[in-house]
Design an enzyme around this catalytic site. Structure first.
Site, short mmCIF file in Angstrom:
data_model
loop_
_atom_site.label_atom_id
_atom_site.label_comp_id
_atom_site.label_asym_id
_atom_site.label_seq_id
_atom_site.Cartn_x
_atom_site.Cartn_y
_atom_site.Cartn_z
N CYS A 1 36.71 51.75 43.75
CA CYS A 1 36.25 50.64 44.59
C CYS A 1 34.74 50.74 44.78
O CYS A 1 34.19 51.84 44.89
CB CYS A 1 36.88 50.71 45.98
SG CYS A 1 38.65 50.48 46.02
N GLU B 1 29.85 44.83 45.83
CA GLU B 1 29.01 43.99 44.96
C GLU B 1 27.56 43.99 45.46
O GLU B 1 27.29 44.25 46.63
CB GLU B 1 29.51 42.54 45.00
CG GLU B 1 30.83 42.32 44.32
CD GLU B 1 30.72 42.22 42.82
OE1 GLU B 1 29.67 41.78 42.30
OE2 GLU B 1 31.70 42.55 42.15
N TYR C 1 41.34 33.98 37.55
CA TYR C 1 40.50 33.60 38.69
C TYR C 1 41.34 32.75 39.63
O TYR C 1 41.85 31.70 39.23
CB TYR C 1 39.25 32.85 38.22
CG TYR C 1 38.32 33.77 37.47
CD1 TYR C 1 37.29 34.43 38.14
CD2 TYR C 1 38.50 34.03 36.12
CE1 TYR C 1 36.46 35.31 37.47
CE2 TYR C 1 37.67 34.91 35.44
CZ TYR C 1 36.66 35.55 36.11
OH TYR C 1 35.84 36.42 35.46
N ARG D 1 47.59 51.52 44.56
CA ARG D 1 48.10 52.90 44.59
C ARG D 1 49.56 52.94 45.02
O ARG D 1 50.32 53.80 44.59
CB ARG D 1 47.25 53.73 45.55
CG ARG D 1 47.59 55.18 45.60
CD ARG D 1 47.37 55.96 44.31
NE ARG D 1 45.98 55.92 43.91
CZ ARG D 1 45.57 55.72 42.65
NH1 ARG D 1 46.44 55.54 41.69
NH2 ARG D 1 44.30 55.70 42.35
#
Length: 122
Positions: free
Chosen positions: A75, A78, A108, A63
């Site tokens: 957001c 997991e 990654y 942001r």
């Protein structure tokens, strides 16, 4: 024009605000660089963290970037799967592009390279 997803993930050592923000920013910048995209091309960014990361909202890092104030960010946490990679931040950047899926460069970093070694650039 197609809407394509670009995946990325990284890990951090400590559940600390500054480390989360820095790692999120590093990952996003690498995705943007490797895919030659600008905020205007991006429809949204999904950010997930493993349950052991709760020091801050990683979207705060994005942001604050110039030109990113209108990009929708989300957001979430997991699913806490046993044995999953700890202290991991993941991004899914959805971008409008004429490129094909195989032309997208997924990123990654750090220990997250183990998640998709086939996509990791050494």
């Amino acid at each position: 024009m197609y809407n394509r997803g670009i995946r990325g993930a990284t890990t951090i050592a400590r559940n600390e605000e500054e480390e989360m923000l820095s790692a999120t920013l590093e990952l996003l910048k690498e995705i943007v660089k490797r895919n030659e995209i600008v905020p205007e091309d991006i429809s949204n960014v999904w950010i997930t963290v493993t349950p052991d990361l709760d020091a801050t909202f990683p979207a705060r890092a994005i942001r604050g970037l110039s030109g990113w104030d209108m990009v929708p960010l989300m957001c979430s946490t997991e699913i806490p799967v046993k044995g999953s990679l700890p202290k991991c931040i993941r991004l899914l950047v959805q971008v409008n592009t004429n490129k094909g899926q195989r032309e997208m460069h997924h990123v990654y970093l750090n220990e997250a390279q183990s998640l998709r070694p086939d996509l990791s650039v050494k």
